[in-house]
Design a protein around this motif. Structure first.
Motif, PDB file in Angstrom:
ATOM      1  N   PHE A  11       0.803  -1.218   0.000  1.00 19.73           N
ATOM      2  CA  PHE A  11       0.000   0.000   0.000  1.00 19.73           C
ATOM      3  C   PHE A  11       0.841   1.275   0.000  1.00 19.73           C
ATOM      4  CE2 PHE A  11      -3.083  -2.965   2.161  1.00 19.73           C
ATOM      5  CZ  PHE A  11      -3.945  -3.041   1.082  1.00 19.73           C
ATOM      6  N   HIS A  18       1.973   3.645  -6.426  1.00 21.62           N
ATOM      7  CA  HIS A  18       0.685   3.410  -5.782  1.00 21.62           C
ATOM      8  C   HIS A  18      -0.323   4.480  -6.192  1.00 21.62           C
ATOM      9  CE1 HIS A  18       2.442   0.289  -3.260  1.00 21.62           C
ATOM     10  NE2 HIS A  18       3.457   1.112  -3.023  1.00 21.62           N
ATOM     11  N   ASP A  78       8.792  -1.068   1.606  1.00 21.68           N
ATOM     12  CA  ASP A  78       8.176  -0.031   0.776  1.00 21.68           C
ATOM     13  C   ASP A  78       9.208   0.578  -0.179  1.00 21.68           C
ATOM     14  OD1 ASP A  78       6.257   1.963  -0.087  1.00 21.68           O
ATOM     15  OD2 ASP A  78       7.258   3.370   1.249  1.00 21.68           O
TER      16      ASP A  78
END
Length: 427
Positions: free
Chosen positions: A160, A205, A195
């Motif tokens: 995410f 993203h 990430d």
């Protein structure tokens, strides 16, 4: 006095350095696996958009997934719950086969139109990779538990693009009402590194924006930072988000029970689920509730992105997505629950904003994070997610919506292995 403190300080430094060295390779491997997964997910989604007839093969795809896990899955079938159980009560470990199996089965689900998410895949890959590294490093049982939490953080943070959320989520999701601070540094290192690795592979993203700005509210000559009326609306919406989270979790569990009780033999369960999804798609005459749902392949379609604008969702879009996803996951297809929860929350927020004449983008964002908070019992992580995704201007509203949803979701959870720690208020 300084000399007495030195050994402790040195031991702490060594421990922090050791855990950084342990967490980084897990995070790099997990971030790379997540980057591959997200790229492949985009590919299969575009293929499905171009060939809508693939939906008719969803029942057959379900059979393939069933036998994949029967032949090679063993305890991998338990998914996220296996990782949570292994952290609480170490047993047989998290198998290496979990990562490739969940990757392949999730892609099959999305290619043929199943309504599912992606976080489950990322978390399971992170847990599987962490378990593999733990065996290579010959870690103790306690250290392996911490590394598994780091794997969860790396997977969540990477999928995410929310490293702080991934850190807190890994510590908060294990037990309702408690944070496991023993894994704070490994989770933080792993989530940030995961990430960063995913981004280094060129994955981007989805960006969300709230254009609404809170104007100072005048009361008795004072400028208040919050509007009392909007605050009341947010609390009411938070309660609705919490109830919806409860409805989602219970629906997934109930569909799973019903399918397993009434459909025989077991390999016909995904066939029944796939057929129901096909029937619903044509009853509603729209493909908008298939697949991930972040974007739509046609103008004016209902999607997570479009939910942030007026007219971007129908009044019952949230309910249809809930039903599609509960049937898909309840009948044995793979993926995750979180992105569908984002969709459900954002579209419900859109509907509530229209009814209340409130800011649509703000309420879509509140639903986005609050339904997730209620369904996973992770209000703190979801509040931080609001800041990472939408900025910090509305953090008070984020917190109120998430914590209200947490209370109103009751004892439900999408993770059956989640332990009950501190009872909720009014429990």
């Amino acid at each position: 006095m300084r000399m007495l403190n030195t050994p402790l300080s040195l031991r702490l430094f060594i421990a922090l350095f050791r855990w950084t060295l342990l967490a980084i390779p897990v995070a790099i491997a997990t971030g790379s696996a997540v980057a591959l997964f997200l790229w492949l997910l985009d590919v299969v989604t575009r293929i499905r958009w171009a060939h809508e007839w693939l939906l008719f093969l969803l029942p057959a795809a379900g059979i393939a997934i069933y036998f994949l896990y029967q032949l090679w899955g063993k305890n991998s079938e338990k998914g996220n719950n296996l990782i949570i159980d292994e952290i609480h009560e170490p047993g047989g470990g998290v198998p290496k086969r979990m990562a490739p199996l969940v990757l392949l089965s999730t892609l099959i689900t999305h290619l043929f139109g199943g309504s599912a998410g992606r976080e489950g895949t990322a978390v399971q890959m992170g847990g599987s990779i962490a378990g593999m590294f733990g065996k290579w490093f010959r870690l103790t049982e306690n250290d392996l538990q911490i590394l598994l939490m780091a794997g969860i953080a790396a997977g969540f943070g990477a999928v995410f693009g929310t490293p702080l959320t991934g850190t807190i989520f890994a510590m908060e999701v294990l037990t309702v009402g408690k944070l496991s601070y023993k894994a704070l540094l490994p989770c933080l290192v792993a989530s940030i590194a995961g990430d960063f690795t995913c981004a280094a592979w060129g994955l981007h993203h989805t960006q969300y924006h709230i254009h609404f700005h809170t104007a100072p509210f005048q009361l008795a000559g004072l400028n208040l930072p919050l509007s009392p009326l909007l605050l009341v609306y947010v609390i009411g919406a938070g309660a609705a988000f919490g109830f919806t989270a409860y409805l989602f979790a219970e629906s997934v569990h109930r569909f799973k029970q019903l399918f397993n009780r009434y459909v025989r033999p077991a390999w016909l369960v995904p066939v029944a689920g796939g057929c129901l999804v096909i029937v619903l798609r044509f009853i509603l005459n729209t493909p908008d509730y298939l697949g991930l749902g972040v974007t739509s392949n046609h103008a004016g379609g209902v999607s997570l992105v479009n939910a942030f604008t007026a007219g971007g969702a129908d009044s019952f879009s949230w309910l249809w997505k809930l039903l599609f996803t509960a049937i898909t996951l309840g009948s044995g297809f793979k993926g995750g629950e979180v992105t569908p929860l984002f969709f459900i929350g954002a579209t419900l927020g859109n509907t509530l904003a229209i009814l209340l004449h409130a800011p649509v983008d703000l309420f879509a964002a509140l639903g986005f994070i609050a339904v997730f908070a209620g369904a996973t019992n992770t209000p703190l992580a979801c509040t931080v997610m609001g800041v990472e995704l939408f900025g910090g201007e509305h953090i008070v509203y984020f917190a109120i919506a998430c914590f209200t949803a947490y209370f109103f979701s009751g004892d439900s959870s999408i993770y059956s292995a989640q332990r009950k720690g501190i009872p909720k208020l009014f429990h």
